[in-house]
Design a protein around this motif. Structure first.
Motif, PDB file in Angstrom:
ATOM      1  N   LEU A   1       1.913  13.170 -15.647  1.00 57.24           N
ATOM      2  CA  LEU A   1       1.983  12.523 -14.342  1.00 57.24           C
ATOM      3  C   LEU A   1       3.265  12.969 -13.661  1.00 57.24           C
ATOM      4  O   LEU A   1       4.361  12.742 -14.186  1.00 57.24           O
ATOM      5  CB  LEU A   1       1.971  11.007 -14.501  1.00 57.24           C
ATOM      6  CG  LEU A   1       1.967  10.201 -13.203  1.00 57.24           C
ATOM      7  CD1 LEU A   1       0.626  10.373 -12.475  1.00 57.24           C
ATOM      8  CD2 LEU A   1       2.232   8.733 -13.483  1.00 57.24           C
ATOM      9  N   ASP A   2       3.138  13.621 -12.508  1.00 55.90           N
ATOM     10  CA  ASP A   2       4.296  14.039 -11.717  1.00 55.90           C
ATOM     11  C   ASP A   2       4.512  13.028 -10.604  1.00 55.90           C
ATOM     12  O   ASP A   2       3.575  12.677  -9.886  1.00 55.90           O
ATOM     13  CB  ASP A   2       4.066  15.420 -11.102  1.00 55.90           C
ATOM     14  CG  ASP A   2       3.981  16.519 -12.158  1.00 55.90           C
ATOM     15  OD1 ASP A   2       4.672  16.398 -13.185  1.00 55.90           O
ATOM     16  OD2 ASP A   2       3.242  17.492 -11.930  1.00 55.90           O
ATOM     17  N   VAL A   3       5.759  12.590 -10.455  1.00 56.11           N
ATOM     18  CA  VAL A   3       6.143  11.637  -9.411  1.00 56.11           C
ATOM     19  C   VAL A   3       6.873  12.420  -8.330  1.00 56.11           C
ATOM     20  O   VAL A   3       7.955  12.969  -8.566  1.00 56.11           O
ATOM     21  CB  VAL A   3       7.039  10.520  -9.973  1.00 56.11           C
ATOM     22  CG1 VAL A   3       7.414   9.533  -8.872  1.00 56.11           C
ATOM     23  CG2 VAL A   3       6.344   9.810 -11.139  1.00 56.11           C
ATOM     24  N   LEU A   4       6.282  12.465  -7.129  1.00 56.81           N
ATOM     25  CA  LEU A   4       6.797  13.272  -6.026  1.00 56.81           C
ATOM     26  C   LEU A   4       7.155  12.382  -4.842  1.00 56.81           C
ATOM     27  O   LEU A   4       6.294  12.025  -4.030  1.00 56.81           O
ATOM     28  CB  LEU A   4       5.740  14.296  -5.588  1.00 56.81           C
ATOM     29  CG  LEU A   4       5.177  15.180  -6.703  1.00 56.81           C
ATOM     30  CD1 LEU A   4       3.945  15.903  -6.215  1.00 56.81           C
ATOM     31  CD2 LEU A   4       6.230  16.138  -7.177  1.00 56.81           C
ATOM     32  N   PRO A   5       8.427  12.007  -4.724  1.00 61.11           N
ATOM     33  CA  PRO A   5       8.819  11.216  -3.554  1.00 61.11           C
ATOM     34  C   PRO A   5       8.769  12.071  -2.284  1.00 61.11           C
ATOM     35  O   PRO A   5       8.704  13.299  -2.387  1.00 61.11           O
ATOM     36  CB  PRO A   5      10.255  10.791  -3.863  1.00 61.11           C
ATOM     37  CG  PRO A   5      10.704  11.588  -5.007  1.00 61.11           C
ATOM     38  CD  PRO A   5       9.513  12.262  -5.622  1.00 61.11           C
ATOM     39  N   PRO A   6       8.800  11.433  -1.129  1.00 56.93           N
ATOM     40  CA  PRO A   6       8.828  12.224   0.111  1.00 56.93           C
ATOM     41  C   PRO A   6      10.043  13.151   0.108  1.00 56.93           C
ATOM     42  O   PRO A   6      11.135  12.763  -0.306  1.00 56.93           O
ATOM     43  CB  PRO A   6       8.957  11.179   1.215  1.00 56.93           C
ATOM     44  CG  PRO A   6       8.494   9.908   0.606  1.00 56.93           C
ATOM     45  CD  PRO A   6       8.818   9.998  -0.864  1.00 56.93           C
ATOM     46  N   PHE A   7       9.836  14.381   0.540  1.00 59.67           N
ATOM     47  CA  PHE A   7      10.922  15.362   0.606  1.00 59.67           C
ATOM     48  C   PHE A   7      11.338  15.548   2.048  1.00 59.67           C
ATOM     49  O   PHE A   7      10.527  15.435   2.962  1.00 59.67           O
ATOM     50  CB  PHE A   7      10.451  16.708   0.033  1.00 59.67           C
ATOM     51  CG  PHE A   7      10.206  16.682  -1.438  1.00 59.67           C
ATOM     52  CD1 PHE A   7      11.217  17.006  -2.322  1.00 59.67           C
ATOM     53  CD2 PHE A   7       8.972  16.309  -1.946  1.00 59.67           C
ATOM     54  CE1 PHE A   7      11.007  16.972  -3.687  1.00 59.67           C
ATOM     55  CE2 PHE A   7       8.741  16.284  -3.319  1.00 59.67           C
ATOM     56  CZ  PHE A   7       9.768  16.611  -4.188  1.00 59.67           C
ATOM     57  N   SER A   8      12.590  15.851   2.259  1.00 60.72           N
ATOM     58  CA  SER A   8      13.126  16.178   3.582  1.00 60.72           C
ATOM     59  C   SER A   8      12.816  15.096   4.613  1.00 60.72           C
ATOM     60  O   SER A   8      12.462  15.386   5.741  1.00 60.72           O
ATOM     61  CB  SER A   8      12.587  17.521   4.071  1.00 60.72           C
ATOM     62  OG  SER A   8      12.943  18.544   3.192  1.00 60.72           O
ATOM     63  N   GLY A   9      12.887  13.842   4.173  1.00 55.15           N
ATOM     64  CA  GLY A   9      12.678  12.731   5.093  1.00 55.15           C
ATOM     65  C   GLY A   9      11.239  12.521   5.499  1.00 55.15           C
ATOM     66  O   GLY A   9      10.950  11.693   6.336  1.00 55.15           O
ATOM     67  N   GLY A  10      10.303  13.260   4.915  1.00 60.62           N
ATOM     68  CA  GLY A  10       8.902  13.179   5.322  1.00 60.62           C
ATOM     69  C   GLY A  10       8.065  12.244   4.538  1.00 60.62           C
ATOM     70  O   GLY A  10       8.364  11.515   3.700  1.00 60.62           O
TER      71      GLY A  10
ATOM     72  N   SER B   1       4.072  10.254  -3.943  1.00 56.58           N
ATOM     73  CA  SER B   1       2.760  10.837  -4.210  1.00 56.58           C
ATOM     74  C   SER B   1       2.736  11.207  -5.683  1.00 56.58           C
ATOM     75  O   SER B   1       3.789  11.360  -6.315  1.00 56.58           O
ATOM     76  CB  SER B   1       2.545  12.091  -3.370  1.00 56.58           C
ATOM     77  OG  SER B   1       2.588  11.783  -2.000  1.00 56.58           O
ATOM     78  N   TYR B   2       1.526  11.389  -6.223  1.00 53.03           N
ATOM     79  CA  TYR B   2       1.391  11.654  -7.653  1.00 53.03           C
ATOM     80  C   TYR B   2       0.445  12.813  -7.892  1.00 53.03           C
ATOM     81  O   TYR B   2      -0.546  12.973  -7.185  1.00 53.03           O
ATOM     82  CB  TYR B   2       0.838  10.406  -8.359  1.00 53.03           C
ATOM     83  CG  TYR B   2       1.777   9.240  -8.259  1.00 53.03           C
ATOM     84  CD1 TYR B   2       2.726   9.013  -9.241  1.00 53.03           C
ATOM     85  CD2 TYR B   2       1.735   8.385  -7.168  1.00 53.03           C
ATOM     86  CE1 TYR B   2       3.610   7.953  -9.141  1.00 53.03           C
ATOM     87  CE2 TYR B   2       2.620   7.333  -7.055  1.00 53.03           C
ATOM     88  CZ  TYR B   2       3.561   7.125  -8.049  1.00 53.03           C
ATOM     89  OH  TYR B   2       4.436   6.087  -7.946  1.00 53.03           O
ATOM     90  N   LEU B   3       0.787  13.580  -8.911  1.00 53.91           N
ATOM     91  CA  LEU B   3      -0.123  14.590  -9.452  1.00 53.91           C
ATOM     92  C   LEU B   3      -0.446  14.155 -10.867  1.00 53.91           C
ATOM     93  O   LEU B   3       0.457  13.829 -11.644  1.00 53.91           O
ATOM     94  CB  LEU B   3       0.516  15.974  -9.491  1.00 53.91           C
ATOM     95  CG  LEU B   3       0.903  16.619  -8.167  1.00 53.91           C
ATOM     96  CD1 LEU B   3       1.551  17.979  -8.425  1.00 53.91           C
ATOM     97  CD2 LEU B   3      -0.301  16.770  -7.258  1.00 53.91           C
ATOM     98  N   LEU B   4      -1.714  14.136 -11.198  1.00 51.74           N
ATOM     99  CA  LEU B   4      -2.163  13.816 -12.547  1.00 51.74           C
ATOM    100  C   LEU B   4      -2.788  15.070 -13.120  1.00 51.74           C
ATOM    101  O   LEU B   4      -3.797  15.557 -12.598  1.00 51.74           O
ATOM    102  CB  LEU B   4      -3.163  12.659 -12.515  1.00 51.74           C
ATOM    103  CG  LEU B   4      -3.658  12.160 -13.862  1.00 51.74           C
ATOM    104  CD1 LEU B   4      -2.505  11.676 -14.736  1.00 51.74           C
ATOM    105  CD2 LEU B   4      -4.671  11.036 -13.657  1.00 51.74           C
ATOM    106  N   ASP B   5      -2.140  15.626 -14.127  1.00 55.95           N
ATOM    107  CA  ASP B   5      -2.568  16.907 -14.714  1.00 55.95           C
ATOM    108  C   ASP B   5      -2.713  17.982 -13.647  1.00 55.95           C
ATOM    109  O   ASP B   5      -3.662  18.764 -13.637  1.00 55.95           O
ATOM    110  CB  ASP B   5      -3.861  16.731 -15.505  1.00 55.95           C
ATOM    111  CG  ASP B   5      -3.663  15.843 -16.727  1.00 55.95           C
ATOM    112  OD1 ASP B   5      -2.555  15.881 -17.323  1.00 55.95           O
ATOM    113  OD2 ASP B   5      -4.601  15.115 -17.093  1.00 55.95           O
ATOM    114  N   GLY B   6      -1.765  17.997 -12.694  1.00 57.06           N
ATOM    115  CA  GLY B   6      -1.723  19.032 -11.673  1.00 57.06           C
ATOM    116  C   GLY B   6      -2.627  18.827 -10.474  1.00 57.06           C
ATOM    117  O   GLY B   6      -2.681  19.674  -9.597  1.00 57.06           O
ATOM    118  N   VAL B   7      -3.321  17.691 -10.419  1.00 58.49           N
ATOM    119  CA  VAL B   7      -4.247  17.407  -9.319  1.00 58.49           C
ATOM    120  C   VAL B   7      -3.780  16.154  -8.578  1.00 58.49           C
ATOM    121  O   VAL B   7      -3.377  15.167  -9.208  1.00 58.49           O
ATOM    122  CB  VAL B   7      -5.684  17.182  -9.869  1.00 58.49           C
ATOM    123  CG1 VAL B   7      -6.644  16.843  -8.750  1.00 58.49           C
ATOM    124  CG2 VAL B   7      -6.156  18.415 -10.624  1.00 58.49           C
TER     125      VAL B   7
END
Length: 88
Positions: free
Chosen positions: A79-88, A58-64
């Motif tokens: 741009l924040d790159v947020l992979p699935p956490f805790s297997g989710g 998932s991505y956040l662009l300027d916090g959104v």
């Protein structure tokens, strides 16, 4: 632009953040993903490639939240790159 990596994305990229100069018209988020995957083609041993991690992140662009891969990304963006956490 500034790219910040978290969890598996940090491991695959080998860094927690990087500056990425963008020239010309603002590329779509998907194009930025492709550029990042080309910049980091070889993951550390035992880690998935950055391209694999980006595909499920998932991505956040300027916090959104930025679910649309066609969203333009400007040179001064974060741009924040947020992979699935805790297997989710």
């Amino acid at each position: 632009m500034l790219v910040r990596y978290f969890a598996a994305a940090r491991a695959a990229a080998g860094t927690d953040s990087e500056s990425l100069p963008l020239e010309g018209p603002a590329p779509a988020r998907r194009e930025v993903e492709e550029l990042l995957a080309r910049r980091h083609p070889h993951p550390p041993p035992g880690q998935p490639s950055l391209a694999e991690v980006l595909a499920r992140s998932s991505y956040l662009l300027d916090g959104v939240a930025c679910p649309d891969p066609h969203t333009p990304v400007h040179d001064d963006a974060v741009l924040d790159v947020l992979p699935p956490f805790s297997g989710g």
